[in-house]
Design a protein around this motif. Structure first.
Motif, PDB file in Angstrom:
ATOM      1  N   VAL A 330       0.844  -1.203   0.000  1.00  0.00           N
ATOM      2  CA  VAL A 330       0.000   0.000   0.000  1.00  0.00           C
ATOM      3  C   VAL A 330       0.876   1.248   0.000  1.00  0.00           C
ATOM      4  O   VAL A 330       0.545   2.261  -0.630  1.00  0.00           O
ATOM      5  N   GLN A 331       2.008   1.182   0.660  1.00  0.00           N
ATOM      6  CA  GLN A 331       2.918   2.326   0.752  1.00  0.00           C
ATOM      7  C   GLN A 331       4.029   2.275  -0.295  1.00  0.00           C
ATOM      8  O   GLN A 331       4.473   3.313  -0.797  1.00  0.00           O
ATOM      9  N   PHE A 332       4.472   1.068  -0.646  1.00  0.00           N
ATOM     10  CA  PHE A 332       5.607   0.908  -1.549  1.00  0.00           C
ATOM     11  C   PHE A 332       5.237  -0.053  -2.685  1.00  0.00           C
ATOM     12  O   PHE A 332       5.250  -1.268  -2.478  1.00  0.00           O
ATOM     13  N   PRO A 333       4.904   0.458  -3.861  1.00  0.00           N
ATOM     14  CA  PRO A 333       4.607  -0.420  -5.002  1.00  0.00           C
ATOM     15  C   PRO A 333       5.797  -1.337  -5.301  1.00  0.00           C
ATOM     16  O   PRO A 333       6.950  -0.938  -5.156  1.00  0.00           O
ATOM     17  N   ALA A 334       5.490  -2.577  -5.715  1.00  0.00           N
ATOM     18  CA  ALA A 334       6.529  -3.576  -5.988  1.00  0.00           C
ATOM     19  C   ALA A 334       7.544  -3.613  -4.846  1.00  0.00           C
ATOM     20  O   ALA A 334       8.747  -3.426  -5.050  1.00  0.00           O
ATOM     21  N   PRO A 335       7.097  -3.880  -3.623  1.00  0.00           N
ATOM     22  CA  PRO A 335       7.968  -3.731  -2.451  1.00  0.00           C
ATOM     23  C   PRO A 335       9.112  -4.728  -2.390  1.00  0.00           C
ATOM     24  O   PRO A 335      10.096  -4.488  -1.683  1.00  0.00           O
ATOM     25  N   ASP A 336       9.011  -5.836  -3.114  1.00  0.00           N
ATOM     26  CA  ASP A 336      10.054  -6.854  -3.043  1.00  0.00           C
ATOM     27  C   ASP A 336      11.172  -6.626  -4.056  1.00  0.00           C
ATOM     28  O   ASP A 336      12.020  -7.496  -4.238  1.00  0.00           O
ATOM     29  N   ALA A 337      11.163  -5.472  -4.699  1.00  0.00           N
ATOM     30  CA  ALA A 337      12.208  -5.123  -5.667  1.00  0.00           C
ATOM     31  C   ALA A 337      12.996  -3.925  -5.162  1.00  0.00           C
ATOM     32  O   ALA A 337      12.471  -3.067  -4.443  1.00  0.00           O
ATOM     33  N   VAL A 338      14.276  -3.857  -5.526  1.00  0.00           N
ATOM     34  CA  VAL A 338      15.120  -2.701  -5.201  1.00  0.00           C
ATOM     35  C   VAL A 338      14.939  -1.664  -6.298  1.00  0.00           C
ATOM     36  O   VAL A 338      15.212  -1.921  -7.471  1.00  0.00           O
ATOM     37  N   ARG A 339      14.476  -0.476  -5.910  1.00  0.00           N
ATOM     38  CA  ARG A 339      14.262   0.612  -6.866  1.00  0.00           C
ATOM     39  C   ARG A 339      14.810   1.908  -6.280  1.00  0.00           C
ATOM     40  O   ARG A 339      14.473   2.282  -5.152  1.00  0.00           O
ATOM     41  N   LEU A 340      15.643   2.586  -7.055  1.00  0.00           N
ATOM     42  CA  LEU A 340      16.278   3.802  -6.561  1.00  0.00           C
ATOM     43  C   LEU A 340      15.397   5.037  -6.694  1.00  0.00           C
ATOM     44  O   LEU A 340      15.759   6.095  -6.181  1.00  0.00           O
ATOM     45  N   ASP A 341      14.259   4.920  -7.369  1.00  0.00           N
ATOM     46  CA  ASP A 341      13.423   6.097  -7.605  1.00  0.00           C
ATOM     47  C   ASP A 341      12.283   6.221  -6.597  1.00  0.00           C
ATOM     48  O   ASP A 341      11.345   6.985  -6.794  1.00  0.00           O
ATOM     49  N   ARG A 342      12.354   5.482  -5.498  1.00  0.00           N
ATOM     50  CA  ARG A 342      11.275   5.549  -4.511  1.00  0.00           C
ATOM     51  C   ARG A 342      11.360   6.829  -3.679  1.00  0.00           C
ATOM     52  O   ARG A 342      12.464   7.295  -3.359  1.00  0.00           O
ATOM     53  N   PRO A 343      10.231   7.346  -3.246  1.00  0.00           N
ATOM     54  CA  PRO A 343      10.267   8.402  -2.229  1.00  0.00           C
ATOM     55  C   PRO A 343      10.640   7.797  -0.884  1.00  0.00           C
ATOM     56  O   PRO A 343      10.635   6.574  -0.723  1.00  0.00           O
ATOM     57  N   GLY A 344      10.982   8.614   0.057  1.00  0.00           N
ATOM     58  CA  GLY A 344      11.364   8.118   1.374  1.00  0.00           C
ATOM     59  C   GLY A 344      10.175   7.593   2.152  1.00  0.00           C
ATOM     60  O   GLY A 344       9.075   7.456   1.634  1.00  0.00           O
ATOM     61  N   GLY A 345      10.410   7.310   3.409  1.00  0.00           N
ATOM     62  CA  GLY A 345       9.312   6.881   4.259  1.00  0.00           C
ATOM     63  C   GLY A 345       9.500   5.557   4.952  1.00  0.00           C
ATOM     64  O   GLY A 345       8.605   5.096   5.652  1.00  0.00           O
ATOM     65  N   HIS A 346      10.679   4.912   4.787  1.00  0.00           N
ATOM     66  CA  HIS A 346      10.882   3.636   5.478  1.00  0.00           C
ATOM     67  C   HIS A 346      10.957   3.869   6.986  1.00  0.00           C
ATOM     68  O   HIS A 346      11.201   4.988   7.461  1.00  0.00           O
TER      69      HIS A 346
END
Length: 411
Positions: A330-346
């Motif tokens: 819900v917060q991180f699309p495709a969460p099981d992949a490493v993507r450098l273009d994500r916004p913060g929020g972890h």
């Protein structure tokens, strides 16, 4: 599902269990191995809310006051700043925070880089001699251990013992977790003994620093205790223990987990090597993707409350899982992949009043570590394909490799 949080399988890969819990709802009640129940928070929104909710106490001394325990943990370990509530927590945090402000951390960058480059040179020499080195034991752990030890004034000859005691505190009776040392030993007794060993060591180090103060953080805390009376003696020992443990455990796991992700992705490794400006974002994504802390430390409800649609009663134990929240789709699309273009929020450094005070230092150490390894040892490769042969530390709280054997493609 009940005992799964303490299983070997969970230590090796917690994400299937956490995903299954999250699919049932962001907050689920499960039965623990001792027959009791606990709430596990796996949804991102609920986890963020829980981490900042003052109705969830971390005062373990109060919780266990009328709940006798057979454990014999040293008070310096069982009653750290992490196990306090306001106002004591704020007072202790302010005293420790001076060493971890952005300006104070920035001044450490040249020394951190020097340590990292020295360790990388040793890795290169080890590869030339033996063909294989352990990236965890020979780099990911020694780097933050050296940094926090220098900050606290721990002599180099004593750091291996400090690291061993700290490691044992998170172990749960499996060789991958480094405890117990003998099969017949009770795992809890091993952890309890390590807690006293570390507490006794820090007590002795404080005594030595009183006789010969330096410019280190520990000397500053002693001054706050002795001259300004802002710390009790047990608080001083406990704060020293917490700083040395928390000061390296998370960072070591960040480096090890992040390097594993890079070694499994040639394109990502090349991209970061060619463009170091991407490294700060990569550090954030590594923290999210394989969080150094799978399950946060103990909390309990002080009054009836609702969280994520669940009704939690007073006295109920609540475990927040950053590892699960960081992979909430819900917060991180495709969460099981490493993507450098994500916004913060972890949530790997927590949220709210207990947010990790060493986050700035950990980020800096991680960025320097990845940059040095990628530029000075660009030919690093795993000794096995994929994730075969990986052994993770046996601990529910932390997420870290017991070792990461690597070789060089040029050999």
């Amino acid at each position: 599902m009940n005992a799964a949080l303490n299983s070997t399988e969970f230590s090796q890969d917690p994400y299937p269990v956490l995903a299954a819990l999250r699919e049932r709802g962001p907050v689920q009640r499960i039965r623990t191995g001792n027959g009791r129940t606990t709430w596990v928070v796996t949804g991102w929104a609920a986890a963020r809310e829980a981490l900042a909710d003052g109705r969830l106490s971390k005062d373990t001394a109060r919780y266990f006051a009328d709940r006798p325990s057979t454990r014999n943990l040293a008070p310096a370990v069982s009653r750290t700043m992490l196990a306090t509530d306001p106002p004591d927590h704020g007072r202790l945090r302010r005293l420790a925070m001076a060493a971890f402000t952005p300006a104070a951390v920035a001044r450490l960058e040249p020394r951190i880089r020097e340590i990292a480059e020295g360790l990388a040179d040793a890795l290169a020499a080890g590869l030339a001699t033996h063909g294989v080195v352990d990236l965890v034991e020979d780099f990911a752990v020694p780097l933050p251990i050296a940094v926090i030890s220098e900050l606290l004034g721990v002599p180099e000859r004593e750091r291996a013992a400090v690291r061993r005691w700290s490691n044992t505190l998170f172990a749960e009776g499996d060789p991958a977790g480094r405890a117990p040392s003998r099969p017949e030993e009770d795992p809890d007794a091993v952890v309890d003994r390590a807690s006293h060993d570390l507490s006794d060591y820090m007590t002795g180090l404080i005594a030595a620093r009183r006789l010969a103060p330096g410019e280190d953080v520990l000397s500053g805390l002693i001054a706050a205790r002795d001259e300004e009376d802002r710390l009790t003696e047990p608080e001083l020992v406990s704060l020293a223990v917490l700083l040395v443990v928390a000061g390296h455990e998370t960072t070591a796991n960040l480096i090890g987990n992040g390097m594993l992700a890079l070694l499994l992705d040639d394109a990502l490794r090349a991209r970061l090597r060619d463009d170091p400006s991407l490294l700060p974002g990569a550090v954030e994504e590594f923290l999210r993707y394989d969080a150094p802390v799978t399950v946060a430390t103990f909390r309990y409800a002080t009054e009836p409350m609702e969280l994520g649609g669940a009704r939690i009663g007073p006295g109920d134990v609540v475990l927040v899982s950053p590892g699960a929240a960081n992979r909430d789709p819900v917060q991180f699309p495709a969460p099981d992949a490493v993507r450098l273009d994500r916004p913060g929020g972890h949530l790997s450094f927590g949220h709210g009043p207990h947010r990790c005070l060493g986050a700035t230092l950990a980020r800096l150490e991680g960025r320097i570590a990845f940059e040095v390894l990628l530029t000075r040892l660009p030919e690093l490769r795993r000794t096995e394909e994929g994730t075969d042969g990986l052994v993770w530390r046996r601990t529910r709280l932390m997420r870290g490799l017991a070792g990461l054997p690597v070789t060089s493609a040029s050999l």
